[in-house]
Scaffold this active site. Structure first.
Site, PDB file in Angstrom:
ATOM      1  CG  HIS A 194      -2.744  -4.616  16.889  1.00 46.70           C
ATOM      2  ND1 HIS A 194      -1.414  -4.573  17.256  1.00 46.70           N
ATOM      3  CD2 HIS A 194      -2.773  -4.872  15.570  1.00 46.70           C
ATOM      4  CE1 HIS A 194      -0.663  -4.824  16.201  1.00 46.70           C
ATOM      5  NE2 HIS A 194      -1.460  -5.006  15.158  1.00 46.70           N
TER       6      HIS A 194
ATOM      7  CE  LYS B  55      -2.602   3.712  12.015  1.00 47.58           C
ATOM      8  NZ  LYS B  55      -2.274   3.015  13.212  1.00 47.58           N
TER       9      LYS B  55
ATOM     10  CB  CYS C 247       2.480  -6.494  18.560  1.00 43.50           C
ATOM     11  SG  CYS C 247       1.639  -4.924  18.727  1.00 43.50           S
TER      12      CYS C 247
ATOM     13  CG  HIS D  47      -0.364  -0.144   2.516  1.00 40.43           C
ATOM     14  ND1 HIS D  47       0.534   0.771   3.006  1.00 40.43           N
ATOM     15  CD2 HIS D  47      -0.489  -1.088   3.482  1.00 40.43           C
ATOM     16  CE1 HIS D  47       0.915   0.416   4.222  1.00 40.43           C
ATOM     17  NE2 HIS D  47       0.319  -0.724   4.530  1.00 40.43           N
TER      18      HIS D  47
ATOM     19  CB  CYS E 217      -2.119  -3.612  21.753  1.00 42.16           C
ATOM     20  SG  CYS E 217      -1.049  -3.182  20.367  1.00 42.16           S
TER      21      CYS E 217
ATOM     22  CB  CYS F  15      -0.294  -7.609  21.304  1.00 44.24           C
ATOM     23  SG  CYS F  15      -1.299  -7.010  19.912  1.00 44.24           S
TER      24      CYS F  15
ATOM     25  CG  HIS G 196       4.077  -1.709   2.149  1.00 48.00           C
ATOM     26  ND1 HIS G 196       2.760  -2.077   2.026  1.00 48.00           N
ATOM     27  CD2 HIS G 196       4.536  -2.330   3.261  1.00 48.00           C
ATOM     28  CE1 HIS G 196       2.441  -2.910   3.018  1.00 48.00           C
ATOM     29  NE2 HIS G 196       3.502  -3.071   3.787  1.00 48.00           N
TER      30      HIS G 196
ATOM     31  CE  LYS H 147      -6.257  -6.210   4.081  1.00 45.35           C
ATOM     32  NZ  LYS H 147      -5.855  -7.507   4.597  1.00 45.35           N
TER      33      LYS H 147
HETATM   34 ZN   LIG Z   1      -0.584  -4.992  19.146  1.00 44.67          ZN
END
Ligand SMILES: [Zn+2]
Length: 646
Positions: free
Chosen positions: A145, A294, A128, A17, A142, A125, A20, A297
């Site tokens: 996440h 942000k 992660c 995306h 987290c 997590c 990257h 998806k």
């Molecule tokens: Zn995480």
């Protein structure tokens, strides 16, 4: 000098995306810049292919992990050429040589007692794929996440990272360039002000098999830190390959801020334990938001590099991301922003300048780079040459410091000066006077030579456009061996070189898909203001209804079948078309860059098939023979286009 520059290896749980693409474009740009400086450069990217998420994703698709990673890795490999990104090496962590070297390293570090076995319970997590510390949690979640981690107790192998904490703090303090920009260096030092916990580096095979087996315990695999990070070494043949010798001491890593800690803390301490000197520099960039939110998806606003290139062209995409983001900070992507950059910076400022200049060399100098007359250089020329030399110095410094947006601002300052240089020198006027022939040739030479240097410094940023510019200037040979030192000096363009008109570099993009442009039609004003007419005087209110603004002419052309009308494109600050009856008084070329006063809120009117959005003000007079003369209104000093006249 050598330079070894890397992107992170991308995790194959998602397709490439914008994030990257950005990391990879800046790495490629830096690589091309170092080559332009004469360095021997090696550029590596690749994919990270082990771990739980991969195993789960493969299972969900009903394929083997191997099949899954082959497919996604290929998508990454194939994305880069579309962005004019040319890595020297693409590494995959499932490569057998990488796996073997990782195992050798683990054995060595284990043998020297830097890896130990222990029970650990912690907050794990899944997203992660690591244990989090209490301190990292935000309201029990987290931070990346937004989910609470699971409490897990298991036996695992640990790397004694804490042993190297003091050494790392000293190293960071003694090497101000080790982590840049500074804000990230400070972040790392602040993190290191607390005792560093040891790093869990294994998973039991009962839970995960898609990793690299530990050489000293078959019931465990490693992945991520002692796998992925080591790609930077295995990709250049560590420990005894010639490329490792040749490149490692000049290694620079480029990353996004989400993987700061692994790269700034885990990796250098791992290297220290392995007996390998630390990398030279770590460059950390911020995030791209899409339309101010942000990219994710679930929101469905993920931007794919292939689609961007298809829509805007590769050079525009590269230019946009480099120019728009201040390295280290977050930036915002939107189609409005990319179209605006394309139309103003690329189509108007650079593209028009280039095509006008070549057209004039074609018209006045027979498409051959003219011979300049040294004695005819005036102060304006000398100042321009000085500005070009200053730009190269500044550009070199900024590019080396990853301040790409600043380097480009410097280049665009020169482009602005060149546009003004044309207006000041009025080559079309010089061309009317045979006595000015040599001055005209000097002006054209200065223009062409400055453009050659602009094309040179744009090579790392927009390789394709820069190559087209160089080719149009007759420079197609030996381009790849040019360096800033040899080719960045004033006077490199040889008189007598045949130029060509070349294709239009950056055709303007249509804004019709631009949502913000389609504003609601304004409802008719309910109250009509009373106008007081008294002996030809108007009230202030009436005057106020006229919207007068300063507009800058960015393009001008004759309207077919009309001797009188010119079609002007102006910036006020938005772009609009205005038809003006000035064709018998002004050459289209002579108008570009001029600032004029327009009536901005005149009802659109169609003239010879072209809709005019406003009117340019001009003064008229008649001589005794009844011949009309017309001069354009203007402002007494340059001002931002769109400024109100009142
Ligand atoms: Zn995480």
């Amino acid at each position: 000098m050598t330079t070894y520059i890397t992107t992170p290896i991308y995790y194959v749980n998602a397709l490439p995306h914008l994030g990257h693409a950005y990391t990879t474009i800046i790495t490629d740009t830096y690589c091309r810049f170092r080559r332009l400086c004469g360095d021997d450069v090696r550029f590596q990217t690749g994919t990270d292919e082990h771990g739980e998420k991969i195993a789960r994703a493969a299972e969900a698709e009903g394929v083997s992990p191997r099949e899954y990673v082959d497919r996604v890795s290929r998508a990454f490999k194939e994305a880069w050429p579309q962005l004019s990104v040319e890595p020297d090496h693409f590494i995959r962590t499932t490569n057998p040589e990488h796996i073997r070297t990782v195992q050798d390293i683990l054995q060595k570090v284990y043998d020297q007692d830097d890896i130990y076995f222990s029970e650990y319970s912690g907050l794990y997590c899944q997203g992660c794929e690591r244990f989090l510390t209490e301190k990292e949690l935000v309201e029990g979640n987290c931070p990346d996440h937004l989910k609470p981690p699971e409490e897990i107790t298991e036996q695992n192998y640990f790397f004694r990272m804490g042993r190297y904490q003091d050494w790392l703090i000293d190293h960071i303090k003694n090497n101000p360039e080790f982590i840049t920009p500074k804000r990230y260096r400070n972040e790392v030092l602040s993190f290191l002000s607390e005792p560093l916990e040891d790093l869990c580096i294994s998973r039991p095979t009962s839970r995960l098999t898609w990793g690299i087996p530990l050489p000293f315990d078959e019931n465990f695999v490693t992945y991520v830190w002692f796998d992925a990070l080591i790609n930077y070494l295995t990709g250049i043949g560590y420990p005894d390959g010639p490329d490792f010798e040749r490149y490692w001491s000049s290694s620079e890593h480029v990353i996004a801020k989400d993987i700061l800690k692994p790269h700034a803390i885990f990796w250098p301490t791992m290297l220290k334990a392995m007996g390998v000197e630390p990398y030279k520099r770590l460059h950390v960039h911020g995030y791209w938001n899409v339309d101010e939110t942000k990219m994710s998806k679930s929101i469905g606003n993920v931007v794919r590099p292939g689609e961007l290139v298809e829509q805007y062209g590769v050079d525009t995409v590269r230019y946009f991301v480099l120019r728009e983001m201040s390295f280290g900070l977050d930036a915002s992507f939107s189609s409005e922003a990319i179209v605006a950059r394309r139309n103003s910076d690329l189509a108007n400022d650079l593209g028009n300048l280039f095509s006008r200049s070549l057209t004039m060399i074609g018209k006045y100098a027979g498409s051959v780079v003219p011979e300049p007359e040294k004695g005819l250089l005036n102060d304006v020329d000398r100042e321009l040459i000085k500005a070009v030399e200053h730009m190269i110095k500044q550009y070199r410094q900024d590019m080396n410091g990853f301040l790409f947006h600043r380097a480009l601002q410097e280049v665009w300052k020169v482009i602005g000066l060149l546009n003004r240089f044309i207006v000041t020198n009025e080559p079309w006027e010089l061309a009317k006077n045979p006595a000015q022939e040599k001055r005209l040739m000097t002006v054209l030479y200065v223009l062409a030579e400055a453009l050659r240097i602009v094309a040179l410094v744009l090579r790392p940023v927009m390789p394709q456009a820069a190559a087209k510019m160089a080719a149009a200037l007759g420079l197609d040979a030996e381009q790849d061996t040019l360096t800033l030192d040899t080719a960045g000096k004033w006077g490199g363009l040889k008189p007598g070189t045949r130029i060509s008109q070349g294709p239009q570099l950056f055709p303007r993009l249509d804004k019709k898909n631009n949502k913000k442009q389609q504003q609601q039609p304004t409802p008719e004003k309910k109250e009509k203001k009373e106008t007081v007419r008294e002996k030809g005087l108007v009230g202030y209110d009436t005057f106020q209804e006229l919207e007068l603004r300063v507009a800058e002419i960015v393009a001008a052309e004759k309207i077919k079948k009309s001797d009188r009308l010119l079609k002007l494109t102006v910036r006020a600050p938005e772009e609009r078309t205005i038809v003006a009856g000035i064709a018998s008084f002004y050459e289209p070329d002579a108008l570009i860059g001029r600032q004029v006063i327009i009536v901005a809120n005149l009802k659109p009117a169609k003239l010879m098939g072209v809709t005019s959005h406003g009117m340019v003000l001009a003064a008229k007079e008649k001589d005794d023979d009844g011949n009309e003369r017309l001069v354009l209104s203007t402002v007494s000093d340059r001002i931002t286009p769109g400024s109100k006249v009142a």
